[in-house]
Design a protein around this motif. Structure first.
Motif, short mmCIF file in Angstrom:
data_model
loop_
_atom_site.label_atom_id
_atom_site.label_comp_id
_atom_site.label_asym_id
_atom_site.label_seq_id
_atom_site.Cartn_x
_atom_site.Cartn_y
_atom_site.Cartn_z
N HIS A 200 -3.73 15.29 -50.99
CA HIS A 200 -3.11 13.96 -50.99
C HIS A 200 -2.52 13.73 -49.60
O HIS A 200 -1.80 14.60 -49.09
CB HIS A 200 -2.03 13.81 -52.06
N PRO A 201 -2.79 12.58 -48.98
CA PRO A 201 -2.28 12.36 -47.62
C PRO A 201 -0.76 12.44 -47.56
O PRO A 201 -0.19 12.87 -46.55
CB PRO A 201 -2.77 10.95 -47.26
N LEU A 202 -0.07 12.05 -48.64
CA LEU A 202 1.41 12.10 -48.62
C LEU A 202 1.91 13.53 -48.65
O LEU A 202 3.01 13.83 -48.16
CB LEU A 202 1.98 11.30 -49.80
N THR A 203 1.13 14.44 -49.26
CA THR A 203 1.51 15.86 -49.24
C THR A 203 1.45 16.36 -47.79
O THR A 203 2.40 17.01 -47.30
CB THR A 203 0.55 16.68 -50.13
N ASP A 204 0.36 16.05 -47.10
CA ASP A 204 0.19 16.50 -45.71
C ASP A 204 1.26 15.88 -44.81
O ASP A 204 1.89 16.57 -44.01
CB ASP A 204 -1.21 16.12 -45.19
N ARG A 205 1.49 14.60 -44.98
CA ARG A 205 2.48 13.89 -44.14
C ARG A 205 3.89 14.42 -44.43
O ARG A 205 4.69 14.66 -43.54
CB ARG A 205 2.39 12.38 -44.44
N GLY A 206 4.19 14.60 -45.71
CA GLY A 206 5.51 15.10 -46.10
C GLY A 206 5.79 16.46 -45.51
O GLY A 206 6.88 16.72 -44.98
#
Ligand code: G3P
Length: 233
Positions: A200-206
């Protein structure tokens, strides 16, 4: 829901199994042919990967005869190779006959190439251990693969069949999630789809932000792995 990898590639299987969330492998003649290795040794190597991690896996290996006598002969032989092996047979009338014979002998059978609830009903009656409805291939011809899974799960629940629903031909995370919501016992997927389940892109960004913030305050935070100072807890 159990997760199986729909591949015969040893590297993919090793990678997946090392994560501790893979319960088995489904091979078929097309997947095995891609690897260009002797079939018996290759299947046994797959079983060993699970054994080394102490995982009691299910490893499907498919017969290639088209008559029931041939399927039964091949199935009996495959089942002798390793306790993890589940004999895979095609859902033809000959395949259903072979399933009945092998199941009565206590050999686990995975009935594959299932495209209708009526086929699934028959293989359950024949004592199949797994039924493999192919979702993606039905979608490919503009039919609803997931609707088929829903109906199979409903029928099996109505009659308390012990056959486990192994959702196959899964082409993306939504196929996996929807199969799980419907109560399929297992989903088998290519390694690429398995990897997509994590993403999930938000996992990577987070994570990127957490680590940047940590780095900024690093001097005051200390090192997680540094030995504790005497007297501190
Ligand atoms: O075991 C193979 C089955 O899952 C089919 O997958 O993607 O070739 O339709 P696919």
């Amino acid at each position: 829901m159990k997760i199986f990898l729909d591949t015969a590639n040893l590297e993919e299987i090793r990678q997946g199994v090392s994560l501790g969330v893979v319960d088995g492998v489904t091979t078929n003649p097309s997947l095995v042919a891609k690897e260009r290795k002797p079939f018996r040794e290759h299947v046994l190597e797959i079983c060993r990967i699970f054994e080394e991690q102490k995982i009691a896996a299910a490893v499907s290996a498919e017969v290639v005869s088209t008559d029931s006598e041939g399927m039964v002969r091949e199935g009996r032989e495959l089942a002798k190779w390793h306790k993890f092996i589940v004999v895979k047979c095609p859902t033809t009338a000959e395949g259903v006959r072979a399933c009945s014979v092998l199941s009565r002998e206590g050999i686990k059978v995975n009935m594959t190439l299932v495209f209708t609830p009526s086929q699934a009903l028959l293989v359950a009656k024949a004592g199949a251990h797994f039924v493999s409805p192919f979702i993606g291939r039905l979608d490919d011809i503009s039919e609803d693969g997931l609707a088929m899974v829903r109906q199979i799960v409903e029928i099996y629940r109505n009659y308390n069949f012990k056959t486990e629903v192994l959702a196959a031909s899964l082409r993306g995370p939504l196929h996996v999630v929807e199969s799980a919501r419907m109560g399929a016992h297992i989903g088998t997927m290519p390694y690429k789809v398995f990897e997509q389940l994590f993403k999930h892109p938000l996992t990577d960004r987070g994570l990127e932000v957490f680590l940047k913030d940590w780095e900024k305050a690093r001097e005051s935070l200390g090192d997680i792995l540094a030995p504790a100072k005497t007297g501190s807890r």
